[in-house]
Design an enzyme around this catalytic site. Structure first.
Site, PDB file in Angstrom:
ATOM      1  N   CYS A   1       1.445  10.574   9.360  1.00 12.09           N
ATOM      2  CA  CYS A   1       2.405   9.987  10.307  1.00 12.09           C
ATOM      3  C   CYS A   1       3.795  10.008   9.670  1.00 12.09           C
ATOM      4  O   CYS A   1       3.948   9.588   8.518  1.00 12.09           O
ATOM      5  CB  CYS A   1       1.997   8.547  10.622  1.00 12.09           C
ATOM      6  SG  CYS A   1       3.200   7.685  11.660  1.00 12.09           S
TER       7      CYS A   1
ATOM      8  N   ARG B   1       0.841  -1.208   0.000  1.00 11.61           N
ATOM      9  CA  ARG B   1       0.000   0.000   0.000  1.00 11.61           C
ATOM     10  C   ARG B   1       0.862   1.238   0.000  1.00 11.61           C
ATOM     11  O   ARG B   1       1.991   1.214   0.494  1.00 11.61           O
ATOM     12  CB  ARG B   1      -0.948   0.005   1.200  1.00 11.61           C
ATOM     13  CG  ARG B   1      -0.293   0.000   2.585  1.00 11.61           C
ATOM     14  CD  ARG B   1       0.109   1.364   3.092  1.00 11.61           C
ATOM     15  NE  ARG B   1       0.439   1.379   4.508  1.00 11.61           N
ATOM     16  CZ  ARG B   1       1.281   2.208   5.056  1.00 11.61           C
ATOM     17  NH1 ARG B   1       1.953   3.081   4.316  1.00 11.61           N
ATOM     18  NH2 ARG B   1       1.514   2.193   6.360  1.00 11.61           N
TER      19      ARG B   1
ATOM     20  N   ARG C   1       4.173   0.606   2.334  1.00 16.51           N
ATOM     21  CA  ARG C   1       4.428  -0.544   3.216  1.00 16.51           C
ATOM     22  C   ARG C   1       4.132  -1.790   2.407  1.00 16.51           C
ATOM     23  O   ARG C   1       2.998  -2.036   2.005  1.00 16.51           O
ATOM     24  CB  ARG C   1       3.549  -0.482   4.472  1.00 16.51           C
ATOM     25  CG  ARG C   1       4.038  -1.438   5.567  1.00 16.51           C
ATOM     26  CD  ARG C   1       3.294  -1.233   6.872  1.00 16.51           C
ATOM     27  NE  ARG C   1       2.023  -1.929   6.886  1.00 16.51           N
ATOM     28  CZ  ARG C   1       1.842  -3.198   7.245  1.00 16.51           C
ATOM     29  NH1 ARG C   1       2.874  -3.925   7.610  1.00 16.51           N
ATOM     30  NH2 ARG C   1       0.643  -3.744   7.233  1.00 16.51           N
TER      31      ARG C   1
ATOM     32  N   ARG D   1      -5.312   5.549   0.866  1.00 20.51           N
ATOM     33  CA  ARG D   1      -4.386   4.426   0.984  1.00 20.51           C
ATOM     34  C   ARG D   1      -4.681   3.583  -0.246  1.00 20.51           C
ATOM     35  O   ARG D   1      -5.808   3.071  -0.399  1.00 20.51           O
ATOM     36  CB  ARG D   1      -4.640   3.619   2.261  1.00 20.51           C
ATOM     37  CG  ARG D   1      -4.113   4.264   3.537  1.00 20.51           C
ATOM     38  CD  ARG D   1      -2.606   4.075   3.663  1.00 20.51           C
ATOM     39  NE  ARG D   1      -2.004   4.949   4.657  1.00 20.51           N
ATOM     40  CZ  ARG D   1      -1.723   4.586   5.907  1.00 20.51           C
ATOM     41  NH1 ARG D   1      -2.012   3.378   6.334  1.00 20.51           N
ATOM     42  NH2 ARG D   1      -1.123   5.428   6.719  1.00 20.51           N
TER      43      ARG D   1
ATOM     44  N   GLU E   1      -1.383  -2.927  12.421  1.00 22.43           N
ATOM     45  CA  GLU E   1      -0.515  -2.285  13.401  1.00 22.43           C
ATOM     46  C   GLU E   1      -1.079  -2.450  14.810  1.00 22.43           C
ATOM     47  O   GLU E   1      -2.295  -2.381  15.000  1.00 22.43           O
ATOM     48  CB  GLU E   1      -0.393  -0.789  13.060  1.00 22.43           C
ATOM     49  CG  GLU E   1       0.739  -0.139  13.801  1.00 22.43           C
ATOM     50  CD  GLU E   1       0.868   1.343  13.469  1.00 22.43           C
ATOM     51  OE1 GLU E   1      -0.085   1.931  12.943  1.00 22.43           O
ATOM     52  OE2 GLU E   1       1.944   1.894  13.774  1.00 22.43           O
TER      53      GLU E   1
ATOM     54  N   THR F   1       6.232   8.155   9.824  1.00 22.34           N
ATOM     55  CA  THR F   1       6.763   6.849   9.377  1.00 22.34           C
ATOM     56  C   THR F   1       6.433   6.593   7.913  1.00 22.34           C
ATOM     57  O   THR F   1       7.050   5.765   7.266  1.00 22.34           O
ATOM     58  CB  THR F   1       6.173   5.678  10.183  1.00 22.34           C
ATOM     59  OG1 THR F   1       4.759   5.657   9.998  1.00 22.34           O
ATOM     60  CG2 THR F   1       6.498   5.776  11.648  1.00 22.34           C
TER      61      THR F   1
ATOM     62  N   ARG G   1       4.626  -7.113  12.602  1.00 19.43           N
ATOM     63  CA  ARG G   1       3.304  -6.765  13.142  1.00 19.43           C
ATOM     64  C   ARG G   1       2.501  -8.047  13.344  1.00 19.43           C
ATOM     65  O   ARG G   1       2.851  -9.100  12.810  1.00 19.43           O
ATOM     66  CB  ARG G   1       2.522  -5.863  12.170  1.00 19.43           C
ATOM     67  CG  ARG G   1       3.070  -4.461  12.060  1.00 19.43           C
ATOM     68  CD  ARG G   1       2.200  -3.558  11.200  1.00 19.43           C
ATOM     69  NE  ARG G   1       2.777  -2.216  11.147  1.00 19.43           N
ATOM     70  CZ  ARG G   1       2.257  -1.181  10.499  1.00 19.43           C
ATOM     71  NH1 ARG G   1       1.120  -1.312   9.834  1.00 19.43           N
ATOM     72  NH2 ARG G   1       2.835  -0.002  10.514  1.00 19.43           N
TER      73      ARG G   1
ATOM     74  N   GLU H   1      -6.195   7.155   8.047  1.00 21.93           N
ATOM     75  CA  GLU H   1      -5.010   7.876   8.565  1.00 21.93           C
ATOM     76  C   GLU H   1      -4.462   8.856   7.524  1.00 21.93           C
ATOM     77  O   GLU H   1      -3.970   9.933   7.851  1.00 21.93           O
ATOM     78  CB  GLU H   1      -3.934   6.873   8.977  1.00 21.93           C
ATOM     79  CG  GLU H   1      -2.697   7.521   9.548  1.00 21.93           C
ATOM     80  CD  GLU H   1      -1.712   6.520  10.134  1.00 21.93           C
ATOM     81  OE1 GLU H   1      -2.124   5.667  10.935  1.00 21.93           O
ATOM     82  OE2 GLU H   1      -0.526   6.605   9.786  1.00 21.93           O
TER      83      GLU H   1
HETATM   84  P1  ADP Z   1      -1.362  -0.234   6.928  1.00 27.21           P
HETATM   85  O1  ADP Z   1      -0.840  -1.398   6.189  1.00 27.21           O
HETATM   86  O2  ADP Z   1      -2.238   0.585   6.071  1.00 27.21           O
HETATM   87  O3  ADP Z   1      -0.264   0.497   7.615  1.00 27.21           O
HETATM   88  P2  ADP Z   1      -2.365  -2.019   9.011  1.00 27.21           P
HETATM   89  O4  ADP Z   1      -1.019  -2.496   9.437  1.00 27.21           O
HETATM   90  O5  ADP Z   1      -3.306  -1.663  10.114  1.00 27.21           O
HETATM   91  O6  ADP Z   1      -2.324  -0.724   8.095  1.00 27.21           O
HETATM   92  O7  ADP Z   1      -3.002  -3.129   8.085  1.00 27.21           O
HETATM   93  C1  ADP Z   1      -4.238  -2.939   7.491  1.00 27.21           C
HETATM   94  C2  ADP Z   1      -4.884  -4.257   7.142  1.00 27.21           C
HETATM   95  O8  ADP Z   1      -4.149  -4.885   6.107  1.00 27.21           O
HETATM   96  C3  ADP Z   1      -4.950  -5.241   8.291  1.00 27.21           C
HETATM   97  O9  ADP Z   1      -6.180  -5.909   8.266  1.00 27.21           O
HETATM   98  C4  ADP Z   1      -3.846  -6.207   7.972  1.00 27.21           C
HETATM   99  O10 ADP Z   1      -4.078  -7.502   8.484  1.00 27.21           O
HETATM  100  C5  ADP Z   1      -3.924  -6.217   6.466  1.00 27.21           C
HETATM  101  N1  ADP Z   1      -2.701  -6.711   5.846  1.00 27.21           N
HETATM  102  C6  ADP Z   1      -1.468  -6.183   5.945  1.00 27.21           C
HETATM  103  N2  ADP Z   1      -0.574  -6.903   5.245  1.00 27.21           N
HETATM  104  C7  ADP Z   1      -1.271  -7.931   4.698  1.00 27.21           C
HETATM  105  C8  ADP Z   1      -0.924  -9.034   3.868  1.00 27.21           C
HETATM  106  N3  ADP Z   1       0.336  -9.235   3.439  1.00 27.21           N
HETATM  107  N4  ADP Z   1      -1.914  -9.883   3.503  1.00 27.21           N
HETATM  108  C9  ADP Z   1      -3.191  -9.696   3.905  1.00 27.21           C
HETATM  109  N5  ADP Z   1      -3.565  -8.684   4.687  1.00 27.21           N
HETATM  110  C10 ADP Z   1      -2.637  -7.813   5.075  1.00 27.21           C
HETATM  111  N1  IOM Z   2       1.342   5.068  11.708  1.00 24.20           N
HETATM  112  C1  IOM Z   2       0.831   5.157  13.020  1.00 24.20           C
HETATM  113  N2  IOM Z   2      -0.476   4.568  13.045  1.00 24.20           N
HETATM  114  N3  IOM Z   2       1.734   4.603  14.089  1.00 24.20           N
HETATM  115  C2  IOM Z   2       3.150   4.690  13.800  1.00 24.20           C
HETATM  116  C3  IOM Z   2       1.269   5.010  15.383  1.00 24.20           C
HETATM  117  C4  IOM Z   2       2.298   4.828  16.505  1.00 24.20           C
HETATM  118  O1  IOM Z   2       2.451   3.691  17.011  1.00 24.20           O
HETATM  119  O2  IOM Z   2       2.913   5.818  16.874  1.00 24.20           O
END
Ligand code: ADP
Ligand code: IOM
Length: 342
Positions: A256, A111, A265, A214, A299, A258, A294, A210
């Site tokens: 953010c 993403r 990511r 995305r 996250e 990051t 993660r 966020e």
């Molecule tokens: P972001 O990737 O946008 O930083 P999150 O870590 O919260 O946000 O992930 C968002 C969603 O994407 C979650 O439901 C997570 O399980 C899903 N996700 C992340 N990576 C994968 C993957 N490789 N395969 C399937 N789902 C994924």
């Molecule tokens: N990207 C954001 N959601 N995360 C880094 C929060 C935090 O843990 O500070």
């Protein structure tokens, strides 16, 4: 080990010295964003890893005494005078798959975050500006065709069972995220938030979470070249219609720090039953490989059934191609170590 047990002091707490506080007291960005708002998420949530959000593109300039050291530490020593550049050429990836045997990787997702130029980010956006973002993004997406053709599903009015299923299947963002709540990013929920997805749910766009967008490409298995190519096509299509917040120094701007730069990511859900027996050690190995670990529900979540979300940590000062190649090589190493464990 749970996510909360694993968290140390946030980067915000580390870098918010008395001197920085004094310098930034009274600083207000053109959209009315203050230091108190920028650090609230990290103050409320002790387990924040970073704990600070930008309200708009000006935040990165006006609050630089706090943001710069955080950016430098998170993004591999990225300095004030460094410049960022993009590379979305899928032919430069070092492999088609992150898991050539097909035995470990459950799914692959990449993403990027984007925000519209001139509009404040989620923590400072107004309800009207959020509506405008939704209107412009949905209008652009309505022109997509072929495998990227899809429908937009607003959160307001979505039935609860459908919403929960989309979250459980890893397609949709969570409701009421406490980190975003404290950052002010959940105001007027669920207005103007939603998800666009293609019929096969391999191409998706989250609207007004966020970040304002995305842009997501995902599929089962480890074919990262397919995932990356689809994402690159979608980004290119959107870029022709929308102007995103961007600077030479920080790349694509995100709420953010990051997510600056590529705002990318690239992650796999990978089964690591043997390495997962010692999560502290697994985390150390990931750190050495410049990867983040993660849990399975995004996250701040924990692993389930020994499946982990592994992704590139650095997103700024590295191109998209380099970030994905780092993931390919790192996951290759993890799979090799998993095979060697007894
Ligand atoms: P972001 O990737 O946008 O930083 P999150 O870590 O919260 O946000 O992930 C968002 C969603 O994407 C979650 O439901 C997570 O399980 C899903 N996700 C992340 N990576 C994968 C993957 N490789 N395969 C399937 N789902 C994924
Ligand atoms: N990207 C954001 N959601 N995360 C880094 C929060 C935090 O843990 O500070």
């Amino acid at each position: 080990m749970t996510h909360k047990e694993a968290t140390k002091q946030s980067l915000m707490k580390k870098h918010l010295t008395e001197e920085v506080k004094k310098k930034l007291a009274g600083v207000v960005t053109p959209s009315g964003f203050t230091l108190a708002q920028a650090i609230n998420s990290g103050l409320v949530n002790e387990d924040s890893s970073v704990g600070v959000y930008a309200g708009d593109e000006h935040s990165y300039v006006l609050f630089a005494p706090l943001f710069d050291p955080i950016i430098e530490e998170y993004h591999g020593g990225y300095k004030k005078e460094d410049t960022h550049s993009a590379d979305l050429d899928a032919t430069k990836l070092v492999a088609d798959s992150v898991d050539p045997d097909g035995s470990f990787v459950v799914s692959t997702r990449i993403r990027v975050g984007r925000n519209l130029k001139g509009i404040p980010f989620a923590p400072a956006i107004s309800a009207e500006q959020r509506r405008e973002v939704e209107r412009r993004v949905v209008d652009s997406l309505s022109k997509f065709d072929g495998d990227l053709k899809g429908m937009y599903y607003p959160l307001a009015g979505m039935d609860e069972a459908t919403r929960q299923q989309l979250v459980a299947d890893h397609f949709l963002f969570k409701k009421g995220d406490r980190f975003l709540e404290a950052a002010g990013a959940n105001r007027e929920w669920p207005e103007s938030r939603g998800i666009f997805h293609s019929a096969d749910k391999r191409f998706l766009v989250w609207v007004n979470e966020e970040d304002e967008l995305r842009i997501i490409s995902m599929q089962e298995g480890g074919n990262v070249r397919e995932v990356f190519s689809r994402l690159a096509r979608a980004i290119e299509m959107l870029q022709r219609q929308l102007q995103f917040a961007y600077t030479e120094h920080l790349g694509y701007l995100s709420s953010c720090p990051t997510n600056l730069g590529t705002a990318m990511r690239a992650s796999v859900h990978v089964k690591l039953p043997k390495l997962g027996k010692n999560e502290a050690k697994l985390k150390r190995i990931c750190n050495e490989l410049k990867l983040s670990l993660r849990g399975i529900d995004g996250e701040h979540s924990d692993s389930k059934g020994s499946v982990y979300d592994i992704s590139n940590k650095q997103r700024l000062g590295i191109s998209e191609v380099d970030a994905v190649n780092l993931l390919i090589r790192g996951v290759g190493t993890l799979i090799m170590l998993e095979k060697c464990e007894d």
